[in-house]
Motif scaffolding. Sequence first.
Motif, mmCIF file in Angstrom:
data_model
loop_
_atom_site.group_PDB
_atom_site.id
_atom_site.type_symbol
_atom_site.label_atom_id
_atom_site.label_comp_id
_atom_site.label_asym_id
_atom_site.label_seq_id
_atom_site.Cartn_x
_atom_site.Cartn_y
_atom_site.Cartn_z
ATOM 1 N N LEU A 11 0.831 -1.200 0.000
ATOM 2 C CA LEU A 11 0.000 0.000 0.000
ATOM 3 C C LEU A 11 0.868 1.253 0.000
ATOM 4 O O LEU A 11 0.589 2.214 -0.719
ATOM 5 C CB LEU A 11 -0.950 -0.008 1.201
ATOM 6 C CG LEU A 11 -1.881 1.196 1.318
ATOM 7 C CD1 LEU A 11 -2.763 1.348 0.085
ATOM 8 C CD2 LEU A 11 -2.734 1.073 2.581
ATOM 9 N N GLN A 12 1.932 1.251 0.775
ATOM 10 C CA GLN A 12 2.841 2.398 0.805
ATOM 11 C C GLN A 12 3.474 2.622 -0.566
ATOM 12 O O GLN A 12 3.573 3.758 -1.036
ATOM 13 C CB GLN A 12 3.922 2.195 1.864
ATOM 14 C CG GLN A 12 3.386 2.233 3.270
ATOM 15 C CD GLN A 12 4.414 1.792 4.311
ATOM 16 O OE1 GLN A 12 5.372 1.106 4.000
ATOM 17 N NE2 GLN A 12 4.177 2.194 5.549
ATOM 18 N N VAL A 13 3.886 1.545 -1.205
ATOM 19 C CA VAL A 13 4.512 1.645 -2.532
ATOM 20 C C VAL A 13 3.493 2.151 -3.546
ATOM 21 O O VAL A 13 3.772 3.074 -4.328
ATOM 22 C CB VAL A 13 5.105 0.286 -2.962
ATOM 23 C CG1 VAL A 13 5.544 0.315 -4.418
ATOM 24 C CG2 VAL A 13 6.262 -0.105 -2.049
ATOM 25 N N LEU A 14 2.308 1.542 -3.567
ATOM 26 C CA LEU A 14 1.273 1.953 -4.520
ATOM 27 C C LEU A 14 0.843 3.402 -4.288
ATOM 28 O O LEU A 14 0.608 4.145 -5.248
ATOM 29 C CB LEU A 14 0.071 1.014 -4.425
ATOM 30 C CG LEU A 14 0.299 -0.406 -4.938
ATOM 31 C CD1 LEU A 14 -0.874 -1.304 -4.553
ATOM 32 C CD2 LEU A 14 0.537 -0.416 -6.443
ATOM 33 N N TYR A 15 0.763 3.788 -3.037
ATOM 34 C CA TYR A 15 0.389 5.167 -2.703
ATOM 35 C C TYR A 15 1.399 6.154 -3.291
ATOM 36 O O TYR A 15 1.033 7.111 -3.960
ATOM 37 C CB TYR A 15 0.287 5.352 -1.188
ATOM 38 C CG TYR A 15 -0.097 6.754 -0.795
ATOM 39 C CD1 TYR A 15 -1.429 7.105 -0.636
ATOM 40 C CD2 TYR A 15 0.874 7.728 -0.582
ATOM 41 C CE1 TYR A 15 -1.796 8.397 -0.281
ATOM 42 C CE2 TYR A 15 0.518 9.027 -0.239
ATOM 43 C CZ TYR A 15 -0.812 9.354 -0.096
ATOM 44 O OH TYR A 15 -1.164 10.630 0.244
ATOM 45 N N GLU A 16 2.669 5.917 -3.023
ATOM 46 C CA GLU A 16 3.695 6.838 -3.519
ATOM 47 C C GLU A 16 3.740 6.846 -5.041
ATOM 48 O O GLU A 16 3.859 7.907 -5.665
ATOM 49 C CB GLU A 16 5.069 6.475 -2.953
ATOM 50 C CG GLU A 16 6.150 7.462 -3.364
ATOM 51 C CD GLU A 16 7.502 7.202 -2.739
ATOM 52 O OE1 GLU A 16 8.508 7.596 -3.358
ATOM 53 O OE2 GLU A 16 7.564 6.617 -1.635
ATOM 54 N N ALA A 17 3.630 5.682 -5.644
ATOM 55 C CA ALA A 17 3.654 5.604 -7.107
ATOM 56 C C ALA A 17 2.460 6.362 -7.694
ATOM 57 O O ALA A 17 2.587 7.033 -8.730
ATOM 58 C CB ALA A 17 3.640 4.147 -7.553
ATOM 59 N N ASP A 18 1.312 6.270 -7.056
ATOM 60 C CA ASP A 18 0.105 6.932 -7.528
ATOM 61 C C ASP A 18 0.140 8.433 -7.246
ATOM 62 O O ASP A 18 -0.229 9.249 -8.090
ATOM 63 C CB ASP A 18 -1.115 6.299 -6.850
ATOM 64 C CG ASP A 18 -2.439 6.584 -7.538
ATOM 65 O OD1 ASP A 18 -2.446 7.220 -8.610
ATOM 66 O OD2 ASP A 18 -3.473 6.157 -7.000
ATOM 67 N N ALA A 19 0.598 8.813 -6.071
ATOM 68 C CA ALA A 19 0.548 10.220 -5.655
ATOM 69 C C ALA A 19 1.564 11.089 -6.379
ATOM 70 O O ALA A 19 1.256 12.219 -6.766
ATOM 71 C CB ALA A 19 0.745 10.326 -4.148
#
Length: 130
Positions: A11-19
Amino acid sequence: MSRHESRVLALQVLYEADAVSHPAGEVLDRHVNEAQIETEVRDYTAHLVNGALSLRSALDEQIGKLAPEFPVSHLAIIDRNILRMALWEIQHGGVPDRVAINEAIDLAKEFGADTSSRFINGVLGAAIKT
């Protein structure tokens, strides 16, 4: 191995990649190197991240159909990525529906807004009914 730990990291990885559009692989490598993540956790995290990203458009389309009153692009980044990850686990990850939904709700309670867990539960509940 803690799959919950893998889901949190994913979730942390996906969040940063998305944000901020950082490459997910680089984000994952940085987290793994900084926190000295166990191999099993890293591997399952990469599995989740790659799975969710590989089908991102299809998952977003499905989310849009399941929650038409909430455009995917306007969803909170946390909620959007929890849904992507959980839907991918349910459909392609071999995770039992209830496990994926419960884990998604736990992530929403831990990282989302006050209403996130109810929203996530509703969307995922609708997904398994279709």
